[in-house]
Design an enzyme around this catalytic site. Structure first.
Site, PDB file in Angstrom:
ATOM      1  N   GLY A  78       7.687  -0.300   0.901  1.00 33.91           N
ATOM      2  CA  GLY A  78       7.834  -1.200   2.036  1.00 33.91           C
ATOM      3  C   GLY A  78       8.715  -2.398   1.701  1.00 33.91           C
ATOM      4  O   GLY A  78       9.517  -2.839   2.524  1.00 33.91           O
ATOM      5  N   GLN A 188       1.434  -1.820   7.803  1.00 35.65           N
ATOM      6  CA  GLN A 188      -0.012  -1.826   8.047  1.00 35.65           C
ATOM      7  C   GLN A 188      -0.430  -0.997   9.257  1.00 35.65           C
ATOM      8  O   GLN A 188      -1.624  -0.796   9.478  1.00 35.65           O
ATOM      9  CB  GLN A 188      -0.518  -3.262   8.214  1.00 35.65           C
ATOM     10  CG  GLN A 188      -0.450  -4.097   6.955  1.00 35.65           C
ATOM     11  CD  GLN A 188      -1.460  -3.672   5.894  1.00 35.65           C
ATOM     12  OE1 GLN A 188      -2.473  -3.021   6.177  1.00 35.65           O
ATOM     13  NE2 GLN A 188      -1.194  -4.027   4.648  1.00 35.65           N
ATOM     14  N   SER A 208       5.255   2.391   4.262  1.00 38.72           N
ATOM     15  CA  SER A 208       4.985   2.555   2.835  1.00 38.72           C
ATOM     16  C   SER A 208       3.898   3.610   2.623  1.00 38.72           C
ATOM     17  O   SER A 208       2.925   3.675   3.377  1.00 38.72           O
ATOM     18  CB  SER A 208       4.528   1.215   2.248  1.00 38.72           C
ATOM     19  OG  SER A 208       4.133   1.383   0.908  1.00 38.72           O
ATOM     20  N   CYS A 335      -2.207 -16.327  -5.486  1.00 43.90           N
ATOM     21  CA  CYS A 335      -2.668 -16.905  -6.738  1.00 43.90           C
ATOM     22  C   CYS A 335      -1.494 -17.069  -7.685  1.00 43.90           C
ATOM     23  O   CYS A 335      -0.811 -16.115  -8.018  1.00 43.90           O
ATOM     24  CB  CYS A 335      -3.720 -16.017  -7.386  1.00 43.90           C
ATOM     25  SG  CYS A 335      -4.411 -16.729  -8.878  1.00 43.90           S
TER      26      CYS A 335
END
Ligand code: PLP
Length: 392
Positions: A78, A188, A208, A335
């Protein structure tokens, strides 16, 4: 003494991050590796056999979006499909004096956002559309900013964090009226929500494999024949120059099989997952003492997604506690070197940093059972209640 370990089977609630490979697909990957190792560009039997595998896979992945297989180009995933669209279309247009404006949204995947940011450093004008609190793109904002200078509008079909389904047909018709290409990142939604590129005005679409129980490292870009773009990779000319390089045959064959399974099981799977998701949500609301807030609208939402806010709870602590129970969830926070920044999607929807940091994403899929979800609901409630008591 036997080693003490968690005997609970994994409850995987992060199917939007990746999916376990379907064993039937894994068998196809293995068979292709061992038995179809020819180069599909070679003009003798093993090459022709490989070519057949390649084209069969192309037909299978194209069928899920009602595309002509000739308009489907395999990529490494993707991310590459998104990059090829953003860079390929905008650089080509700029070089040919066809416009210099890109429109996308504030809630896209980083594969789009980082590419758009890079283009800004090359002098391309980018507008990042805001979204409503439901998670839906603000169509009035789109109508206000789209102009004759707009080359491309890229809006994801389903958001990876809150599962919001965007009104892509309406967006496509706004683009058509202004002669701008419409691209949708459908990573998605592909295989989960019906898509028809022939009747929706979509000019480019990214998908994807590893989000639909296929192997990682393979995806495709659908490109309508009207679209002009530069490719990012130069070489032998495979995939009609759009994505040259010897094809990832095991990955592509696996992706094709995964798409075929989605087509066959689509309706049954959607209904089952919707029911599991709704029951799961009810159980969580019943068992948690205090507030549980659903981020984003329930109506225009992928059937397998929940994004829940537990005010007063640090979602990162909840994630780690659940991991010890062998339950995998995600927070949507990025993160970097030990510190987490809150989800850009939730912030764009109007949540403040505290609210975003109190939110978790639960994405269901083929690996979930009613029994596993019951256990997960119980553990989520246990930890939320415990963490809230600690906070007071
Ligand atoms: C996972 C994902 C991507 C990236 O796809 P890869 O195949 O992992 O490169 C792009 N967009 C969305 C919305 C995704 O969820």
């Amino acid at each position: 003494m036997p080693q003490v370990k968690n005997e609970r089977p994994l409850v995987y609630l992060d199917h939007s991050a990746t999916t376990p490979v379907d064993p039937r697909v894994a068998e196809t990957v293995r068979d292709t590796l061992l038995n179809q190792w020819g180069n599909p560009s070679s003009r003798y039997k093993v090459g022709n056999d490989a070519k057949l595998v390649l084209e069969t896979a192309r037909e299978r992945v194209a069928a899920l979006i009602n595309a002509d297989p000739a308009n489907v180009f395999f990529t490494s995933g993707g991310t590459e499909a998104d990059n090829t669209t953003i860079f390929g279309v905008m650089r080509h247009a700029k070089a040919n004096g066809r416009g210099n404006h890109l429109i996308t949204t504030q809630i896209e995947h980083s594969a789009i956002l980082k590419s758009a940011e890079k283009l800004e450093t090359e002098g391309i004008r980018v507008t990042y559309l805001p979204v409503l609190s439901s998670g839906a793109v603000d169509l009035d904002a789109l109508k206000n900013v789209i102009s004759d200078d707009t080359v491309l509008v890229s809006v994801m079909h389903v958001n990876n964090e809150v599962g919001t389904i965007q009104p892509i047909e309406e967006i496509a018709s706004i683009c058509e009226a202004k002669n701008a290409y419409f691209h949708t990142d459908a990573v998605q939604s592909y295989g989960k929500v019906p898509i028809d590129v022939k009747n929706s005005g979509i000019k480019l679409l990214s998908a994807s494999s590893h989000k639909i129980y296929g192997p990682k490292g393979v995806g495709f870009l659908y490109i309508h024949p009207d679209v002009e773009l530069d490719s990012l990779v130069y070489g032998g000319g495979q995939e009609k120059q759009v994505r040259t390089g010897t094809e990832n045959m095991p990955g592509i064959a696996g992706f094709g099989h995964a798409a075929l399974l989605c087509a066959e099981e689509f309706e049954k799977e959607t209904e089952e997952l919707r029911k599991l998701r709704d029951d799961f949500f009810l159980q969580i609301k019943e068992k948690v003492s205090g507030e549980v807030i659903l981020n984003g609208s329930m109506e225009n939402r992928l059937h397998s997604n929940l994004n829940l806010q537990f005010p007063g709870v640090e979602a990162e602590s909840l994630l780690l506690a659940l991991d010890l129970d062998n339950i995998a969830v995600s927070t949507g926070s990025a993160c970097s070197s030990g510190s987490t920044s809150p989800s850009h999607v939730l912030l764009a929807m109007g949540l403040n940093e505290h609210q975003a940091h109190a939110s978790i994403r639960l994405s269901l899929g083929r690996s979930n059972t009613a029994e596993g979800l019951e256990y997960a609901a119980e553990r989520i409630a246990y930890h939320v209640n415990r963490l809230r008591e600690m906070a007071w």
